[in-house]
Motif scaffolding. Structure first.
Motif, short mmCIF file in Angstrom:
data_model
loop_
_atom_site.label_atom_id
_atom_site.label_comp_id
_atom_site.label_asym_id
_atom_site.label_seq_id
_atom_site.Cartn_x
_atom_site.Cartn_y
_atom_site.Cartn_z
N GLY A 132 -68.27 1.80 -9.95
CA GLY A 132 -68.84 1.60 -8.62
C GLY A 132 -70.12 2.38 -8.43
O GLY A 132 -70.51 3.23 -9.24
N CYS A 133 -70.80 2.08 -7.30
CA CYS A 133 -72.10 2.70 -7.05
C CYS A 133 -72.34 2.79 -5.54
O CYS A 133 -71.83 1.96 -4.77
CB CYS A 133 -73.21 1.88 -7.71
SG CYS A 133 -74.86 2.57 -7.56
N GLY A 134 -73.08 3.79 -5.15
CA GLY A 134 -73.44 3.93 -3.75
C GLY A 134 -74.63 4.84 -3.59
O GLY A 134 -74.90 5.69 -4.45
N GLY A 135 -75.36 4.65 -2.51
CA GLY A 135 -76.53 5.50 -2.27
C GLY A 135 -77.08 5.28 -0.88
O GLY A 135 -76.64 4.39 -0.14
N GLY A 136 -78.02 6.11 -0.52
CA GLY A 136 -78.63 6.02 0.79
C GLY A 136 -79.93 5.25 0.75
O GLY A 136 -80.59 5.16 -0.28
N ALA A 137 -80.30 4.67 1.89
CA ALA A 137 -81.58 3.98 2.03
C ALA A 137 -82.13 4.32 3.40
O ALA A 137 -81.39 4.38 4.38
CB ALA A 137 -81.41 2.47 1.90
N GLY A 138 -83.45 4.55 3.45
CA GLY A 138 -84.04 4.85 4.74
C GLY A 138 -85.21 5.80 4.64
O GLY A 138 -85.70 6.10 3.56
N SER A 139 -85.63 6.29 5.81
CA SER A 139 -86.81 7.14 5.90
C SER A 139 -86.44 8.60 5.65
O SER A 139 -85.47 9.10 6.23
CB SER A 139 -87.44 7.01 7.29
OG SER A 139 -88.40 8.01 7.50
N PRO A 140 -87.22 9.31 4.82
CA PRO A 140 -86.97 10.75 4.65
C PRO A 140 -87.06 11.52 5.96
O PRO A 140 -86.36 12.53 6.13
CB PRO A 140 -88.09 11.16 3.67
CG PRO A 140 -88.43 9.93 2.92
CD PRO A 140 -88.27 8.82 3.91
N THR A 141 -87.90 11.08 6.89
CA THR A 141 -87.99 11.76 8.18
C THR A 141 -86.68 11.68 8.93
O THR A 141 -86.26 12.64 9.60
CB THR A 141 -89.12 11.15 9.03
OG1 THR A 141 -90.35 11.28 8.32
CG2 THR A 141 -89.24 11.86 10.37
N VAL A 142 -86.00 10.55 8.83
CA VAL A 142 -84.69 10.41 9.48
C VAL A 142 -83.65 11.25 8.76
O VAL A 142 -82.80 11.89 9.39
CB VAL A 142 -84.27 8.93 9.53
CG1 VAL A 142 -82.88 8.79 10.13
CG2 VAL A 142 -85.29 8.12 10.33
N SER A 143 -83.72 11.30 7.44
CA SER A 143 -82.69 12.01 6.68
C SER A 143 -82.71 13.51 6.92
O SER A 143 -81.69 14.17 6.78
CB SER A 143 -82.84 11.72 5.19
OG SER A 143 -84.03 12.29 4.67
N ILE A 144 -83.87 14.09 7.29
CA ILE A 144 -83.90 15.53 7.56
C ILE A 144 -83.40 15.84 8.96
O ILE A 144 -83.16 17.00 9.28
CB ILE A 144 -85.31 16.12 7.38
CG1 ILE A 144 -86.28 15.53 8.41
CG2 ILE A 144 -85.82 15.92 5.97
CD1 ILE A 144 -87.64 16.21 8.43
N GLU A 145 -83.21 14.81 9.78
CA GLU A 145 -82.77 15.04 11.16
C GLU A 145 -81.33 14.56 11.38
O GLU A 145 -80.54 15.25 12.01
CB GLU A 145 -83.73 14.30 12.11
CG GLU A 145 -83.52 14.62 13.56
CD GLU A 145 -83.83 16.06 13.92
OE1 GLU A 145 -83.15 16.61 14.81
OE2 GLU A 145 -84.74 16.66 13.30
N LYS A 146 -81.01 13.39 10.87
CA LYS A 146 -79.67 12.83 11.06
C LYS A 146 -78.88 13.04 9.78
O LYS A 146 -78.84 12.18 8.90
CB LYS A 146 -79.76 11.34 11.42
CG LYS A 146 -78.46 10.76 11.96
CD LYS A 146 -78.66 9.39 12.56
CE LYS A 146 -78.96 8.32 11.56
NZ LYS A 146 -78.98 6.97 12.11
N LEU A 147 -78.25 14.21 9.67
CA LEU A 147 -77.57 14.59 8.44
C LEU A 147 -76.34 13.73 8.21
O LEU A 147 -75.67 13.29 9.15
CB LEU A 147 -77.18 16.06 8.47
CG LEU A 147 -78.32 17.06 8.69
CD1 LEU A 147 -77.80 18.49 8.57
CD2 LEU A 147 -79.45 16.83 7.69
N GLN A 148 -76.02 13.53 6.96
CA GLN A 148 -74.97 12.60 6.55
C GLN A 148 -73.62 12.93 7.17
O GLN A 148 -73.21 14.08 7.24
CB GLN A 148 -74.84 12.63 5.02
CG GLN A 148 -73.92 11.58 4.44
CD GLN A 148 -74.00 11.56 2.92
OE1 GLN A 148 -75.06 11.74 2.35
NE2 GLN A 148 -72.88 11.36 2.28
N GLY A 149 -72.97 11.88 7.64
CA GLY A 149 -71.59 12.00 8.11
C GLY A 149 -70.66 11.36 7.10
O GLY A 149 -70.67 11.72 5.92
N ASP A 150 -69.88 10.37 7.55
CA ASP A 150 -68.95 9.69 6.64
C ASP A 150 -69.41 8.29 6.27
O ASP A 150 -68.62 7.48 5.77
CB ASP A 150 -67.56 9.61 7.30
CG ASP A 150 -66.93 10.98 7.44
OD1 ASP A 150 -67.19 11.85 6.59
OD2 ASP A 150 -66.17 11.19 8.42
N GLU A 151 -70.68 7.97 6.51
CA GLU A 151 -71.14 6.60 6.30
C GLU A 151 -71.07 6.17 4.84
O GLU A 151 -70.85 5.00 4.54
CB GLU A 151 -72.56 6.40 6.84
CG GLU A 151 -73.62 7.28 6.23
CD GLU A 151 -73.85 8.57 7.00
OE1 GLU A 151 -74.97 9.09 6.96
OE2 GLU A 151 -72.88 9.05 7.64
#
Length: 1014
Positions: free
Chosen positions: A663-682
């Motif tokens: 299996g595989c998984g990863g994040g996609a999106g803006s680095p600006t968002v990633s420094i503010e909205k830290l990972q939860g259980d998504e």
């Protein structure tokens, strides 16, 4: 001196340092007098345990020396290190326990407050924390509204623990001008806990959730002590009959009122170097094109003390250049603005060693200079001795004592080394190749030569020993607006006009005259993957409005009186808690002997620990080729899992059964968002939803891309308690690429599409499942469209492939490769040989046949634009010496010197490295012979000062960098399709031919090398 008119025009500046308290009294109307600079008197004496005593003595001495009266003083401005010293010294008598209320909804749960702090400081400060509903998306939409009852429940627990300082931190709170969630939560807390200090994070720092919270926590912890200290500053001023406001300097060259400084003492951190820079500029006005009010050109200020030389760039706007991204205070990472000052181990007390090599520093005799240096009768050869030997007329010590201390050749080497060290750090700080004026201040300035390469002139002004107090006296008022705005209905020009008006209004409200306020800094940063959004940073500054001096003074006095009633008196000297000498743990606790370290590999399973994780994280960002986002928040999450008892396992691709499901998984999106909205259980939510429609469950995990933050996601998913699966030592890119169709399974094209079905989740209850798609390019397009409506950040879960397919498609052993790169960087730091770090990285990736050092130099230009969700641009680098070598040896040089310029075009990731020829337009990329390297080969830009990767969002003027190229995996280069998907054509450079920089060498497996059977 003669009496001066009793008009209220004089300014007093005082700098209360850990060693000395310096003071000046200044008449601004005479500042242009080249003989006096308006300096009526100056004072320097040892700092007293109670700062009020030292300030009183300093001001009294100034009055006597200048023959003036208190009625002539318009302002008193004080700089201090007291607040930052409380943090550095871990003084529990000056630090309070703090509770944290996060308005974050389902996000940030895996990175609790103080997660990356040194353990001893976290133990002193963090008393309680809670995650509650609240927070915003990047477009201003609610993650959720706050819940008053929820906050009140936590207030009860905070009261039980006796905590009276609380930080409120909300996701994207700096752009929250409508909902005002932090302010509303603060009101609830104050009503329930009367007298409680509540700090809203948005008032302290800007975007960057963890870093902003860290700054707010430190600020809240020193509030009680700050009130007492500032009261002690105000007390002697009132007692001496001075009726004027007392200001405190902050670290951008401007001031805070006593009241504001009492609420935000953290803003005074690092104000000392800034005061010195501003003071130096003031002292040389008229001798240079720049002056303290920011007219003309900028200048370099070199402050040489007994142990170190601190260098900063004073910009043409009259303010110090600020650090670009993150700063570190005593082991705490923050995004709080602070001056960009670099230090080297060179000072008047630097120890000089002779022999096979000739070195100066970094060790120093420090404050023992007058007893241990030869010129003062001691036995240790120092830089001061060498300076006196070369110029006995300096009038320092007994010059006869150093006669014969150096041979003529040694004296020449000494002068060359000092000159080289100063020239190097000055060049590091420059933002263009043009010569700039250099101002030398500090007691150690005698060791510096009168001419320096890269300096238009070298100035050594009078009164430089109290430049910090002068800088305090002339400080101005400023304000910054850092915000994200929509460009959908307004132009950038219109938005900048609005934001500039906001910044000006803030300065006027802080006490500046309206006619003096000017915009001194503007920056705009388009956000990738976020439609019509740009981040704007605007700074304004102005001069004091002294027309209401008496009113301000009375207000300060009333506030001080109120504080005296509520605050008990305590001594200011450092408390003997024993805490100060306790060994710090945290970041330093996991250092190992790299030469003997062996990872834990048993029966061909690699059990990753925190040391391994740190090295893998460093390597992932370098392999990200400028993209992929920083692995730092993902590393923190995975480290928390390890500390909670999770097992992180890595297995070799060749050991995976053919019928396994990878299996595989990863994040996609803006680095600006990633420094503010830290990972939860998504991430796990996307996996769970995917496997509801997949036939087989995963037996292994693999990273989508080894480059950037996603390089850790296979490890994180595998370590999750819901899965507990091993991670394959490999990935689907061998680097980072901006789109999902730029992956090796798509290159092989054995089934189409490979990335369907797919599931994406935003962590806030929204899930998109795509059971079927016509192509992998359509998967990318549809996912990006959904992304913009899901907070510009999602977790994606890709369908499992068989073990047999994985073995055909995988870029093998890339976790091992990241580990080896990280180990090479750590070893270079530990052995103090960063100058050969780039070569060491290449050695770890197959040697000189598989890669090369393309360039070493300084970033002198950056351009960015946003197209189709991706940030395009180019970085210009000028060749210069980045070795940082502090010694001289005979024989051949150890590294190649680079000249000229190169450019690196990028689309999220670096695309190519290209020579810029004389007369060539920098934005053109046409001639094949100019190309040093191009995709799919990896072009990596590395910070020459610390070995960390520099991502394309972090490119900025002045950074010293090393550029390396690594041969791409043969999974890309062995077929025309691979080069078509990952090569020049895929990035709009179809007229260029891909020519490899070397021959790909399969990374050496950590499992193969370190396996222990049994």
């Amino acid at each position: 001196m003669a009496d001066i008119s009793l008009q209220k025009t004089l300014r007093i500046g005082v700098d209360v340092g850990g060693t000395n308290t310096d003071g000046v009294i200044l008449d601004p109307s005479r500042a242009n007098d080249p003989q006096t600079r308006g300096i009526l008197a100056w004072h320097k004496a040892a700092t007293t345990p109670d700062p009020s005593d030292g300030i009183s003595k300093a001001v009294t001495n100034l009055f006597t020396s200048a023959n003036i009266s208190p009625e002539q003083v318009a302002t008193v401005t004080i700089g201090t290190t007291h607040f930052v010293n409380a943090i550095v010294e871990r003084d529990e008598a000056r630090l309070s326990k703090v509770a944290v209320i996060r308005l974050s909804g389902p996000f940030s749960k895996h990175a609790p407050p103080c997660v990356d702090w040194p353990d001893d400081l976290r133990e002193i400060i963090l008393g309680y924390y809670a995650l509650v509903k609240g927070g915003l998306e990047v477009d201003g939409e609610l993650i959720s509204d706050i819940n008053e009852n929820e906050i009140l429940e936590h207030c009860e627990e905070i009261k039980k623990r006796g905590i009276t300082s609380v930080v409120v931190n909300g996701v994207f709170s700096p752009i929250d001008t409508v909902e005002r969630q932090e302010e509303r939560a603060a009101d609830i807390i104050r009503r329930r806990i009367p007298g409680c200090d509540v700090v809203c994070s948005k008032e302290v720092a800007n975007l960057g959730f963890l870093e902003r919270e860290n700054a707010a926590l430190l600020n809240a912890s020193i509030l009680r002590f700050a009130r007492k200290t500032i009261k002690s500053f105000q007390k002697p001023v009132r007692q001496l009959g001075i009726k004027c406001p007392v200001f405190i300097t902050q670290n951008d060259g401007t001031v805070l009122s006593g009241e504001v400084a009492s609420r935000f003492p953290i803003k005074t951190f690092s104000s000392g170097p800034t005061n010195s820079m501003r003071g130096a500029a003031f002292l040389v006005q008229g001798e240079d094109k720049a002056n303290a009010d920011g007219q003309g050109e900028g200048m370099m200020v070199v402050d040489i003390g007994g142990t170190t030389t601190d260098v900063g760039l004073l910009l043409p706007n009259g303010f110090p250049r600020q650090q670009a991204a993150y700063s570190d205070f005593s082991g705490v990472r923050m995004n709080f603005s602070c001056p960009d000052v670099k230090s080297i181990g060179l000072g008047g007390g630097s120890i000089v060693r002779k022999g096979d090599t000739f070195s100066i520093g970094p060790h120093s005799v420090g404050y023992k200079l007058t007893s241990e240096s030869i010129v003062f009768g001691g036995k240790t050869l120092t830089a001061t001795d060498c300076a006196v030997a070369a110029n006995p007329a300096l009038g320092i010590g007994t010059p006869e004592l150093v006669q014969g201390a150096l041979t003529q050749d040694e004296a020449s080497v000494y002068e060359t080394l000092v000159k080289k060290k100063l020239e190097k750090i000055i060049d590091t700080m420059k933002t263009s190749p043009a010569d700039t004026a250099v101002v030398l201040v500090g007691g150690g300035a005698i060791i510096a030569p009168n001419q320096l390469r890269g300096a238009s002139k070298v100035l050594k002004p009078e009164w430089s020993q109290v430049a910090n107090a002068i800088g305090a006296a002339i400080a101005r008022i400023s304000a910054v607006v850092d915000t994200i705005r929509s460009t959908e209905t307004q132009t950038v020009k219109q938005l900048l006009a609005e934001i500039s008006d906001e910044a000006k209004a803030k300065v006027i409200a802080a006490g500046a005259t309206a006619e003096s306020v000017k915009i001194v800094e503007v920056e705009e940063l388009p956000l990738q993957y976020v439609a019509n959004k740009t981040r704007f940073v605007v700074r304004a500054a102005g001069d004091f409005d002294l027309s209401h001096t008496d009113t301000i003074a009375e207000l300060s006095s009333e506030q001080a009186s109120e504080q005296q009633e509520t605050e008990s008196e305590q001594p200011f000297q450092q408390a003997a808690t024993g805490r100060q000498n306790k060994k710090q743990v945290g970041k330093e606790a996991h250092q190992v002997d790299i030469s003997t370290y062996k990872p834990d590999v048993r029966n061909r399973v690699w059990h990753v620990n925190e040391t391994d994780l740190s090295w893998i994280s460093t390597g992932c960002y370098i392999l990200g080729t400028g993209g992929g986002g920083s692995p730092y928040p993902h590393m923190i999450l995975l480290r928390q899992l390890l500390r909670a008892g999770a097992t992180v396992r890595v297995v070799s691709p060749e050991d995976v059964e053919d019928d396994a499901a990878v299996g595989c998984g990863g994040g996609a999106g803006s680095p600006t968002v990633s420094i503010e909205k830290l990972q939860g259980d998504e991430m796990m939510e996307a996996q769970n939803e995917l496997y509801k429609i997949c036939d087989n469950q995963a037996t292994h995990m693999i990273a989508l891309e080894i480059g950037g933050g996603n390089g850790l996601q296979g490890l994180t998913l595998g370590a999750s308690s819901n899965m507990d699966l091993p991670c394959v030592d490999g990935d689907w890119m061998g680097r980072a690429y901006p789109t999902k169709w730029q992956t090796t399974p798509v290159v092989f094209n054995e089934r189409q599409p490979i990335w369907s079905p797919i599931c994406i989740a935003d962590g806030n209850g929204n899930v998109v499942v795509m059971p079927k798609a016509s192509s992998d390019r359509q998967v990318e397009r549809i996912m990006r469209a959904a992304l913009s409506n899901m907070g510009s950040q999602v977790a994606a879960a890709e369908p499992p492939v068989t073990g047999a397919e994985m073995k055909r498609w995988v870029v093998e052993n890339t976790i091992s490769q990241a580990w080896r790169i990280g180990r090479a960087v750590a070893r270079a730091r530990q052995e103090n040989r960063l100058e050969t770090m780039a070569e060491s990285i290449i050695d770890e990736c197959g040697g000189s046949a598989s890669g090369k050092v393309l360039f070493k130099g300084k970033i002198v230009g950056v351009q960015r634009t946003l197209r189709m969700g991706h940030v395009y641009g180019e970085c210009i680098i000028e060749g210069t010496d980045v070795s940082g070598s502090d010694y001289h040896t005979t024989g051949k040089g150890r590294e190649q010197q680079f000249t000229g310029r190169i450019k690196i075009p990028f689309k999220n990731e670096n695309i190519a490295a290209v020579k810029i020829l004389d007369g060539q337009e920098e934005g053109v990329l046409e001639k094949q012979e100019d190309v040093l390297a191009i995709v799919p080969d990896l072009i990596c830009v590395i910070d020459a000062q610390n070995g960390e990767a520099i991502g394309t969002p972090e490119y900025r003027y002045g950074l010293l960098v090393m550029v390396i190229a690594l041969a791409a995996s043969d999974k890309w280069t062995n077929s025309e399709r691979g080069i078509e998907l990952g090569g020049p054509k895929a990035f709009g450079f179809g007229h260029l031919e891909y020519k490899p920089v070397g021959t790909f060498v399969k990374p050496v497996s950590v499992i193969d090398e370190f396996n222990v059977s049994g």
